[in-house]
Design a protein around this motif. Structure first.
Motif, PDB file in Angstrom:
ATOM      1  N   GLU A   1      73.089  39.070  49.240  1.00  0.00           N
ATOM      2  CA  GLU A   1      71.749  38.341  49.638  1.00  0.00           C
ATOM      3  C   GLU A   1      70.592  39.127  49.821  1.00  0.00           C
ATOM      4  O   GLU A   1      69.729  38.711  49.337  1.00  0.00           O
ATOM      5  CB  GLU A   1      72.062  38.540  51.602  1.00  0.00           C
ATOM      6  CG  GLU A   1      71.343  37.616  52.359  1.00  0.00           C
ATOM      7  CD  GLU A   1      71.460  36.111  51.937  1.00  0.00           C
ATOM      8  OE1 GLU A   1      70.465  35.416  52.006  1.00  0.00           O
ATOM      9  OE2 GLU A   1      72.618  35.566  51.395  1.00  0.00           O
ATOM     10  N   ARG A   2      70.846  40.770  49.751  1.00  0.00           N
ATOM     11  CA  ARG A   2      69.698  41.382  49.584  1.00  0.00           C
ATOM     12  C   ARG A   2      69.183  41.386  48.024  1.00  0.00           C
ATOM     13  O   ARG A   2      67.980  41.358  47.571  1.00  0.00           O
ATOM     14  CB  ARG A   2      69.929  42.881  49.914  1.00  0.00           C
ATOM     15  CG  ARG A   2      70.120  43.359  51.251  1.00  0.00           C
ATOM     16  CD  ARG A   2      70.281  44.811  51.306  1.00  0.00           C
ATOM     17  NE  ARG A   2      71.301  45.461  50.834  1.00  0.00           N
ATOM     18  CZ  ARG A   2      72.404  45.602  51.485  1.00  0.00           C
ATOM     19  NH1 ARG A   2      72.674  45.250  52.638  1.00  0.00           N
ATOM     20  NH2 ARG A   2      73.673  45.988  50.851  1.00  0.00           N
ATOM     21  N   GLN A   3      70.167  41.121  47.174  1.00  0.00           N
ATOM     22  CA  GLN A   3      69.915  40.875  45.896  1.00  0.00           C
ATOM     23  C   GLN A   3      69.254  39.654  45.380  1.00  0.00           C
ATOM     24  O   GLN A   3      68.368  39.710  44.595  1.00  0.00           O
ATOM     25  CB  GLN A   3      71.279  41.159  44.801  1.00  0.00           C
ATOM     26  CG  GLN A   3      71.837  42.515  44.719  1.00  0.00           C
ATOM     27  CD  GLN A   3      73.156  42.581  43.950  1.00  0.00           C
ATOM     28  OE1 GLN A   3      73.695  41.373  43.908  1.00  0.00           O
ATOM     29  NE2 GLN A   3      73.613  43.835  43.541  1.00  0.00           N
ATOM     30  N   LYS A   4      69.909  38.663  46.203  1.00  0.00           N
ATOM     31  CA  LYS A   4      69.008  37.372  46.053  1.00  0.00           C
ATOM     32  C   LYS A   4      67.710  37.242  46.569  1.00  0.00           C
ATOM     33  O   LYS A   4      66.739  36.716  45.844  1.00  0.00           O
ATOM     34  CB  LYS A   4      69.617  36.477  47.000  1.00  0.00           C
ATOM     35  CG  LYS A   4      69.457  34.666  46.661  1.00  0.00           C
ATOM     36  CD  LYS A   4      70.213  34.081  47.631  1.00  0.00           C
ATOM     37  CE  LYS A   4      69.934  32.475  47.806  1.00  0.00           C
ATOM     38  NZ  LYS A   4      70.529  31.650  48.722  1.00  0.00           N
ATOM     39  N   SER A   5      67.380  38.261  47.508  1.00  0.00           N
ATOM     40  CA  SER A   5      66.187  38.233  47.927  1.00  0.00           C
ATOM     41  C   SER A   5      65.284  38.999  46.748  1.00  0.00           C
ATOM     42  O   SER A   5      64.027  38.441  46.475  1.00  0.00           O
ATOM     43  CB  SER A   5      65.908  39.120  49.146  1.00  0.00           C
ATOM     44  OG  SER A   5      66.650  38.528  50.062  1.00  0.00           O
ATOM     45  N   LYS A   6      65.876  39.844  46.174  1.00  0.00           N
ATOM     46  CA  LYS A   6      64.981  40.830  44.970  1.00  0.00           C
ATOM     47  C   LYS A   6      64.752  39.720  43.834  1.00  0.00           C
ATOM     48  O   LYS A   6      63.909  39.591  43.198  1.00  0.00           O
ATOM     49  CB  LYS A   6      65.730  41.977  44.781  1.00  0.00           C
ATOM     50  CG  LYS A   6      66.059  42.947  45.662  1.00  0.00           C
ATOM     51  CD  LYS A   6      66.570  44.227  45.216  1.00  0.00           C
ATOM     52  CE  LYS A   6      66.686  45.333  46.153  1.00  0.00           C
ATOM     53  NZ  LYS A   6      67.307  46.442  45.601  1.00  0.00           N
ATOM     54  N   GLN A   7      66.098  38.862  43.544  1.00  0.00           N
ATOM     55  CA  GLN A   7      65.947  37.890  42.597  1.00  0.00           C
ATOM     56  C   GLN A   7      65.061  36.867  42.607  1.00  0.00           C
ATOM     57  O   GLN A   7      64.284  36.516  41.843  1.00  0.00           O
ATOM     58  CB  GLN A   7      67.211  37.104  42.473  1.00  0.00           C
ATOM     59  CG  GLN A   7      67.517  36.407  41.205  1.00  0.00           C
ATOM     60  CD  GLN A   7      67.627  37.164  39.992  1.00  0.00           C
ATOM     61  OE1 GLN A   7      67.867  38.494  39.815  1.00  0.00           O
ATOM     62  NE2 GLN A   7      67.070  36.690  38.804  1.00  0.00           N
ATOM     63  N   THR A   8      64.758  36.245  43.887  1.00  0.00           N
ATOM     64  CA  THR A   8      63.779  35.293  44.389  1.00  0.00           C
ATOM     65  C   THR A   8      62.350  35.985  43.832  1.00  0.00           C
ATOM     66  O   THR A   8      61.574  35.407  43.501  1.00  0.00           O
ATOM     67  CB  THR A   8      63.663  35.192  46.172  1.00  0.00           C
ATOM     68  OG1 THR A   8      65.075  34.646  46.041  1.00  0.00           O
ATOM     69  CG2 THR A   8      62.628  33.841  46.040  1.00  0.00           C
ATOM     70  N   ALA A   9      62.094  37.420  44.250  1.00  0.00           N
ATOM     71  CA  ALA A   9      60.818  37.966  43.998  1.00  0.00           C
ATOM     72  C   ALA A   9      60.817  38.107  42.448  1.00  0.00           C
ATOM     73  O   ALA A   9      59.637  37.806  42.049  1.00  0.00           O
ATOM     74  CB  ALA A   9      60.725  39.360  44.567  1.00  0.00           C
ATOM     75  N   LYS A  10      61.685  38.335  41.637  1.00  0.00           N
ATOM     76  CA  LYS A  10      61.875  38.344  40.407  1.00  0.00           C
ATOM     77  C   LYS A  10      61.257  37.104  39.701  1.00  0.00           C
ATOM     78  O   LYS A  10      60.512  36.882  38.831  1.00  0.00           O
ATOM     79  CB  LYS A  10      62.817  38.718  39.837  1.00  0.00           C
ATOM     80  CG  LYS A  10      63.362  40.676  40.062  1.00  0.00           C
ATOM     81  CD  LYS A  10      64.526  40.926  39.374  1.00  0.00           C
ATOM     82  CE  LYS A  10      64.787  42.391  39.455  1.00  0.00           C
ATOM     83  NZ  LYS A  10      66.043  42.650  39.023  1.00  0.00           N
TER      84      LYS A  10
END
Length: 459
Positions: free
Chosen positions: A233-242
């Protein structure tokens, strides 16, 4: 769908019936074999005793009936032709020829014969034992038989005992499994509740069970899954930012591509329109305009070729054909080509020796040309090419590259905007690093803002 304790009960009931059938069948044949062995020994002993006493046919009926009364065994005497000459239980006139009976055939050739067979005469199963004897110099067969019906009586008693024992075991096992099923139900309800929280992505705490090793492993695994989901979920947030950043970069790239094509298209359109509309245009001017159109058409073709090469390199479809090439020759050719494009700039080859190495000459020349042209674009002083038998360097004294941007500069479409690189597609170093990787070479970049850059290819 059955509840867990119902599943246990049904399973144990089926196991009970299966075990009962197996044990009953095994016990029946086991007890039958034991009893038949005892009957056979008894018959063998009696037939030996009777054969010793039976030396003539005088008072034959009396002898047979007396022996029958003492032993309870059926006695039959058969002559060599298979005809019954005496029987303790039946009228011999109603009895058929016995020459083909199994026990008689074996007695004929081996002295003794035995067989368990159902008697249609008596409508019961009997064990027959026959012995070949000689009376008055003639061969006869003495046969004794005993009933096997006692086996059923013994088996019935044993079966009731076994059923009673297994029933007590099943009742005790059912009670134990019922309480175990209650505990399992509580454990599974706790796991289901945790899974519901996990599916809603809101696990309030960790879960633990020490009821059994399996439940312990399941709860541990669930905790790991929850941890991984939280991490994802944290990675998803980062991926969204990317992705947002990538979309922004995409817009910038489209803008850069539009800019790259806009100028050549404007030149080609403007000059061609002038040539078409102005019939009195001097030939010298017309030739100049046509050259401009031609050069801008080539420029657009080069941009397209660069984009196509980028796709091939990214997909791993670009192949290389290596041959022994002269470093000096490649450097000289690159400098000569760029001198035509940048006539006011100085490019120095700071090496006199010549070396040969295995490369794809066309692609490697493109690498060197990209590096030198970048140096010319972003510096005002001379650009130096230096090489030896282990590496080749392109050195400039331009604006340099910041430390943070050095990590990303080899990526496709990356541009250092603060250095005023907005008119570039950001493909140069991506192509350079990709082609160098295909040759199994390495690229190092030493750069510092306001002090210039050094690009080193090690081979």
């Amino acid at each position: 769908m059955l509840k867990l304790h119902q599943v246990f009960f049904r399973t144990f009931s089926l196991i009970f019936l299966f075990i009962l059938i197996i044990i009953s069948t095994t016990t029946y044949f086991w007890s039958k074999n034991i009893y038949l062995d005892q009957i056979e020994k008894n018959l063998s002993q009696n037939i030996d005793s009777l054969s010793i006493n039976l030396t003539s046919f005088k008072n034959l009926d009396y002898t047979i009936k007396t022996f029958k009364g003492k032993t309870g065994l059926r006695i039959t005497i058969i002559n060599e032709e298979g005809n019954v000459i005496a029987d303790s239980d039946r009228d011999i006139l109603t009895m058929e020829n016995h020459s083909t009976r199994y026990e008689i055939i074996h007695a004929k050739y081996e002295g003794y014969g035995k067989k368990v067979r159902y008697s249609r005469t008596l409508n019961q199963e009997l064990l027959y034992v026959a012995k070949k004897i000689v009376i008055d110099d003639e061969i006869y067969y003495l046969r004794l038989a005993d009933y096997t019906a006692k086996i059923i009586e013994n088996f019935t008693k044993l079966a009731f005992q076994i059923i009673s024992f297994i029933s007590l075991f099943i009742i005790a096992a059912f009670i134990a499994t019922y309480f175990i099923s209650i505990k399992i139900r509580n454990e599974t309800n706790a796991i289901l509740g945790y899974l519901i929280e996990l599916s809603n992505k809101k696990p309030t705490s960790t879960i633990y069970s020490d009821f059994s090793e399996e439940f312990y492993k399941i709860t541990r695994l669930l905790n790991k899954v929850a941890s991984k989901l939280a991490k994802k979920e944290r990675q998803k947030s980062k991926q969204t930012a990317k992705l947002k950043l990538a979309n922004k970069q995409k817009d910038e790239i489209i803008s850069a591509i539009s800019h790259e094509f806009k100028n050549p298209i404007a030149v080609i359109t403007g000059y061609s329109e002038t040539i078409l509309t102005d019939k009195d245009l001097p030939e010298a001017m017309k030739e100049k305009f046509l050259k401009k159109i031609h050069s801008n058409g080539i420029k657009m073709s080069h941009i397209i070729d660069k984009l196509r090469l980028t796709l091939k390199l990214e997909e791993g479809k670009q192949q290389i054909l290596t041959t022994k090439c002269s470093i000096k020759k490649i450097c000289t050719q690159v400098v000569s080509d760029l001198k035509d494009k940048y006539p006011q700039r100085e490019i120095i080859i700071n090496s006199n020796q010549d070396y040969e190495f295995n490369v794809d000459e066309t692609l490697f020349a493109m690498v060197l040309e990209n590096l030198v042209e970048n140096a010319l674009k972003y510096s005002e002083d001379e650009v130096i090419i230096k090489y030896d038998d282990k590496h080749i360097s392109v050195i400039d004294k331009g604006i340099g590259i910041g430390e943070a941007d050095l990590k990303s500069i080899k990526q496709k479409f990356f541009r250092v905007s603060q250095n005023g690189w907005n008119n570039s597609l950001g493909l140069g170093l991506f192509i350079v690093s990709s082609i160098i990787s295909l040759h199994n070479f390495s690229l190092e970049i030493n750069s510092e803002l306001s002090k210039g850059s050094e690009f080193i290819i090690k081979y």
